[in-house]
Design a protein around this motif. Structure first.
Motif, PDB file in Angstrom:
ATOM      1  N   ALA A   1       1.113  -1.169   0.002  1.00 25.22           N
ATOM      2  CA  ALA A   1       0.079   0.304   0.000  1.00 25.22           C
ATOM      3  C   ALA A   1       0.923   1.156   0.175  1.00 25.22           C
ATOM      4  CB  ALA A   1      -0.952   0.068   1.257  1.00 25.22           C
ATOM      5  N   MET A   2       0.277   2.423  -0.323  1.00 27.03           N
ATOM      6  CA  MET A   2       0.851   3.800   0.097  1.00 27.03           C
ATOM      7  C   MET A   2       0.020   4.686   0.651  1.00 27.03           C
ATOM      8  SD  MET A   2       0.693   5.133  -4.055  1.00 27.03           S
ATOM      9  CE  MET A   2      -0.962   5.430  -4.911  1.00 27.03           C
ATOM     10  N   PHE A   3       0.502   5.817   1.094  1.00 23.11           N
ATOM     11  CA  PHE A   3      -0.337   6.833   1.751  1.00 23.11           C
ATOM     12  C   PHE A   3       0.423   7.910   1.588  1.00 23.11           C
ATOM     13  CE2 PHE A   3       1.601   4.871   5.584  1.00 23.11           C
ATOM     14  CZ  PHE A   3       2.346   6.051   6.116  1.00 23.11           C
ATOM     15  N   GLY A   4      -0.184   8.992   1.607  1.00 20.76           N
ATOM     16  CA  GLY A   4       0.549  10.454   1.409  1.00 20.76           C
ATOM     17  C   GLY A   4       0.715  11.193   2.818  1.00 20.76           C
ATOM     18  N   ILE A   5       1.715  12.194   2.905  1.00 15.39           N
ATOM     19  CA  ILE A   5       1.900  12.820   4.164  1.00 15.39           C
ATOM     20  C   ILE A   5       1.982  14.145   3.892  1.00 15.39           C
ATOM     21  CG2 ILE A   5       3.502  13.209   6.117  1.00 15.39           C
ATOM     22  CD1 ILE A   5       4.427  10.681   6.039  1.00 15.39           C
ATOM     23  N   GLY A   6       1.206  15.269   4.384  1.00 18.67           N
ATOM     24  CA  GLY A   6       1.002  16.720   4.032  1.00 18.67           C
ATOM     25  C   GLY A   6       0.562  17.634   5.119  1.00 18.67           C
ATOM     26  N   GLN A   7       0.730  18.877   4.872  1.00 17.82           N
ATOM     27  CA  GLN A   7       0.058  19.823   5.790  1.00 17.82           C
ATOM     28  C   GLN A   7      -1.328  19.976   5.723  1.00 17.82           C
ATOM     29  OE1 GLN A   7       2.428  23.255   5.225  1.00 17.82           O
ATOM     30  NE2 GLN A   7       4.006  22.652   7.072  1.00 17.82           N
ATOM     31  N   VAL A   8      -1.878  19.716   4.397  1.00 17.92           N
ATOM     32  CA  VAL A   8      -3.639  19.790   4.348  1.00 17.92           C
ATOM     33  C   VAL A   8      -4.006  18.387   4.389  1.00 17.92           C
ATOM     34  CG1 VAL A   8      -3.298  22.044   3.442  1.00 17.92           C
ATOM     35  CG2 VAL A   8      -3.045  20.228   1.749  1.00 17.92           C
ATOM     36  N   CYS A   9      -3.393  17.389   4.648  1.00 23.63           N
ATOM     37  CA  CYS A   9      -4.054  16.078   4.480  1.00 23.63           C
ATOM     38  C   CYS A   9      -4.937  15.840   5.566  1.00 23.63           C
ATOM     39  CB  CYS A   9      -2.957  14.968   4.503  1.00 23.63           C
ATOM     40  SG  CYS A   9      -1.849  14.720   3.204  1.00 23.63           S
ATOM     41  N   SER A  10      -6.069  14.831   5.509  1.00 23.16           N
ATOM     42  CA  SER A  10      -6.854  14.656   6.636  1.00 23.16           C
ATOM     43  C   SER A  10      -6.258  14.282   8.022  1.00 23.16           C
ATOM     44  CB  SER A  10      -8.099  13.559   6.180  1.00 23.16           C
ATOM     45  OG  SER A  10      -7.213  12.455   6.114  1.00 23.16           O
ATOM     46  N   GLY A  11      -5.203  13.773   8.252  1.00 24.47           N
ATOM     47  CA  GLY A  11      -4.795  13.067   9.389  1.00 24.47           C
ATOM     48  C   GLY A  11      -5.374  11.825   9.663  1.00 24.47           C
ATOM     49  N   GLU A  12      -6.048  11.189   8.643  1.00 23.91           N
ATOM     50  CA  GLU A  12      -6.805   9.978   8.789  1.00 23.91           C
ATOM     51  C   GLU A  12      -5.820   8.754   8.163  1.00 23.91           C
ATOM     52  OE1 GLU A  12      -8.436   7.147  10.031  1.00 23.91           O
ATOM     53  OE2 GLU A  12      -9.796   8.739  10.493  1.00 23.91           O
ATOM     54  N   ALA A  13      -5.405   7.842   9.000  1.00 16.27           N
ATOM     55  CA  ALA A  13      -4.392   6.851   8.260  1.00 16.27           C
ATOM     56  C   ALA A  13      -5.302   5.601   8.467  1.00 16.27           C
ATOM     57  CB  ALA A  13      -3.334   6.948   9.185  1.00 16.27           C
ATOM     58  N   ARG A  14      -6.516   5.431   8.902  1.00 16.26           N
ATOM     59  CA  ARG A  14      -7.217   4.158   9.003  1.00 16.26           C
ATOM     60  C   ARG A  14      -8.445   4.005   8.018  1.00 16.26           C
ATOM     61  NH1 ARG A  14      -7.004   0.742  13.786  1.00 16.26           N
ATOM     62  NH2 ARG A  14      -5.096   1.479  15.173  1.00 16.26           N
ATOM     63  N   HIS A  15      -8.653   2.743   7.824  1.00 18.39           N
ATOM     64  CA  HIS A  15      -9.672   2.375   6.773  1.00 18.39           C
ATOM     65  C   HIS A  15     -11.044   2.159   7.742  1.00 18.39           C
ATOM     66  CE1 HIS A  15      -8.159   2.097   2.916  1.00 18.39           C
ATOM     67  NE2 HIS A  15      -7.056   1.560   3.293  1.00 18.39           N
ATOM     68  N   THR A  16     -11.944   2.448   7.164  1.00 15.47           N
ATOM     69  CA  THR A  16     -13.228   1.610   7.609  1.00 15.47           C
ATOM     70  C   THR A  16     -14.116   1.495   6.361  1.00 15.47           C
ATOM     71  OG1 THR A  16     -14.539   3.737   7.987  1.00 15.47           O
ATOM     72  CG2 THR A  16     -13.198   2.926  10.034  1.00 15.47           C
ATOM     73  N   CYS A  17     -15.031   0.607   6.490  1.00  6.89           N
ATOM     74  CA  CYS A  17     -15.819   0.054   5.133  1.00  6.89           C
ATOM     75  C   CYS A  17     -16.774   1.395   5.094  1.00  6.89           C
ATOM     76  CB  CYS A  17     -16.717  -1.009   5.679  1.00  6.89           C
ATOM     77  SG  CYS A  17     -15.944  -2.674   5.743  1.00  6.89           S
ATOM     78  N   SER A  18     -17.022   2.283   5.898  1.00  5.91           N
ATOM     79  CA  SER A  18     -17.887   3.355   5.515  1.00  5.91           C
ATOM     80  C   SER A  18     -17.371   4.219   4.545  1.00  5.91           C
ATOM     81  CB  SER A  18     -18.453   3.994   6.899  1.00  5.91           C
ATOM     82  OG  SER A  18     -17.376   4.481   7.497  1.00  5.91           O
ATOM     83  N   ASN A  19     -15.894   4.207   4.637  1.00  9.08           N
ATOM     84  CA  ASN A  19     -15.348   5.340   3.656  1.00  9.08           C
ATOM     85  C   ASN A  19     -14.685   4.905   2.498  1.00  9.08           C
ATOM     86  OD1 ASN A  19     -12.672   4.382   4.471  1.00  9.08           O
ATOM     87  ND2 ASN A  19     -12.696   5.737   6.058  1.00  9.08           N
ATOM     88  N   CYS A  20     -15.396   3.545   2.292  1.00  9.13           N
ATOM     89  CA  CYS A  20     -14.760   2.823   0.854  1.00  9.13           C
ATOM     90  C   CYS A  20     -16.067   2.947   0.028  1.00  9.13           C
ATOM     91  CB  CYS A  20     -14.292   1.347   1.185  1.00  9.13           C
ATOM     92  SG  CYS A  20     -14.085   0.364  -0.366  1.00  9.13           S
ATOM     93  N   ASN A  21     -15.802   3.114  -1.474  1.00 14.12           N
ATOM     94  CA  ASN A  21     -16.870   3.041  -2.147  1.00 14.12           C
ATOM     95  C   ASN A  21     -17.338   1.744  -3.062  1.00 14.12           C
ATOM     96  OD1 ASN A  21     -14.989   2.954  -4.061  1.00 14.12           O
ATOM     97  ND2 ASN A  21     -14.998   5.059  -5.065  1.00 14.12           N
ATOM     98  N   LYS A  22     -16.645   0.861  -2.635  1.00 14.86           N
ATOM     99  CA  LYS A  22     -16.677  -0.525  -3.188  1.00 14.86           C
ATOM    100  C   LYS A  22     -17.787  -1.197  -2.302  1.00 14.86           C
ATOM    101  CE  LYS A  22     -14.247  -4.598  -4.704  1.00 14.86           C
ATOM    102  NZ  LYS A  22     -14.974  -4.757  -5.922  1.00 14.86           N
ATOM    103  N   THR A  23     -19.162  -0.966  -2.802  1.00 17.34           N
ATOM    104  CA  THR A  23     -20.196  -1.369  -1.939  1.00 17.34           C
ATOM    105  C   THR A  23     -20.552  -2.917  -2.347  1.00 17.34           C
ATOM    106  OG1 THR A  23     -21.697  -0.796  -3.524  1.00 17.34           O
ATOM    107  CG2 THR A  23     -21.312   0.881  -1.918  1.00 17.34           C
ATOM    108  N   ASP A  24     -19.758  -3.553  -3.032  1.00 20.78           N
ATOM    109  CA  ASP A  24     -20.166  -5.057  -3.525  1.00 20.78           C
ATOM    110  C   ASP A  24     -19.128  -5.718  -2.901  1.00 20.78           C
ATOM    111  OD1 ASP A  24     -18.236  -4.278  -5.015  1.00 20.78           O
ATOM    112  OD2 ASP A  24     -18.630  -5.321  -6.971  1.00 20.78           O
TER     113      ASP A  24
END
Length: 233
Positions: free
Chosen positions: A202-225
């Motif tokens: 996997a990869m993730f970004g780091i920056g001053q205007v990023c969300s600060g969120e580094a964990r997954h939950t199903c609710s923030n994934c659009n793969k509903t199937d």
């Protein structure tokens, strides 16, 4: 793009951050999808499986932390990319972390043994292995989230090859860049599947205007199937 090379991080499973999430195990085992509860006998088997598997698991991550440059609103990644969705995902990032994580091969051997003698234990082992490697990814990403916060920065969610607009073929780039086999013993076959099976890139970004969120939950994934989607999330 500059970086300090491939680094390896190993973890002790006794660390409190590696506490077992029973809800996640049951999700991977299909209990939520089937909308059934775990009875006393099945729960006893589950905890037997967990006790046996714990001695087989080794938590390892290899990674690179790279400077991330932008040209015309597109991130200059260390592999081919023209996806606007990936650009949106990395928006605000000035660094990129690419990593591979695994819990080792011994749990695969244990799963293979129980597939011959106890399908129920094999199912729970598969689910526990999935929960463990996701926990490993969360612990690793949370460490960067904490470091980023000290610099008044945040982290994006992680994004893996095979999801969204990041093709599974990008696995090859990850393995070339991270030398996963040499550093933590993960190999890639011609079908782009990893061994040990309980491994993640996997990869993730780091920056001053990023969300600060580094964990997954199903609710923030659009793969509903997704067959593992948590309908209770």
């Amino acid at each position: 793009m500059s970086d300090s090379g491939v680094l390896v991080q190993k973890y002790n499973g006794d660390d409190s951050r590696f506490s077992v999430n029973k809800k996640e195990i049951l999700r991977y085992a299909g209990y939520f999808k089937a909308d059934i509860e775990l009875d006393d006998e099945m729960e006893k088997i589950l905890y037997q499986v967990i006790d046996e598997a714990n001695s087989k698991i080794s938590y390892k991550v290899c990674y690179r932390r790279l400077d991330l440059k932008w040209e015309e609103d597109m991130p200059q990644l260390p592999f081919e990319n023209n996806s606007k969705k990936i650009a949106e995902f990395l928006k605000g990032s000035d660094e990129l972390v690419m990593f591979a994580a695994t819990i080792g091969l011994d749990i695969d051997r244990l799963i293979a043994r129980y597939q011959r003698v106890s399908p129920v234990k094999a199912l729970f082992l598969q689910a526990y292995g999935a929960e463990r490697v996701e926990c490993l990814c969360d612990v690793f990403c949370d460490e960067f989230k904490e470091k980023a916060a000290l610099e008044s920065k945040g982290c994006t969610l992680r994004y893996s090859p095979g999801y969204g607009e990041l093709p599974l073929e990008r696995q090859i780039d990850y393995f070339n860049l991270l030398e996963c086999n040499r550093h933590i013993g993960i190999s890639l076959n011609e079908s782009l599947l990893m061994t040990p099976s309980k491994s993640v890139t996997a990869m993730f970004g780091i920056g001053q205007v990023c969300s600060g969120e580094a964990r997954h939950t199903c609710s923030n994934c659009n793969k509903t199937d997704c067959e593992y989607r948590n309908c209770r999330d």
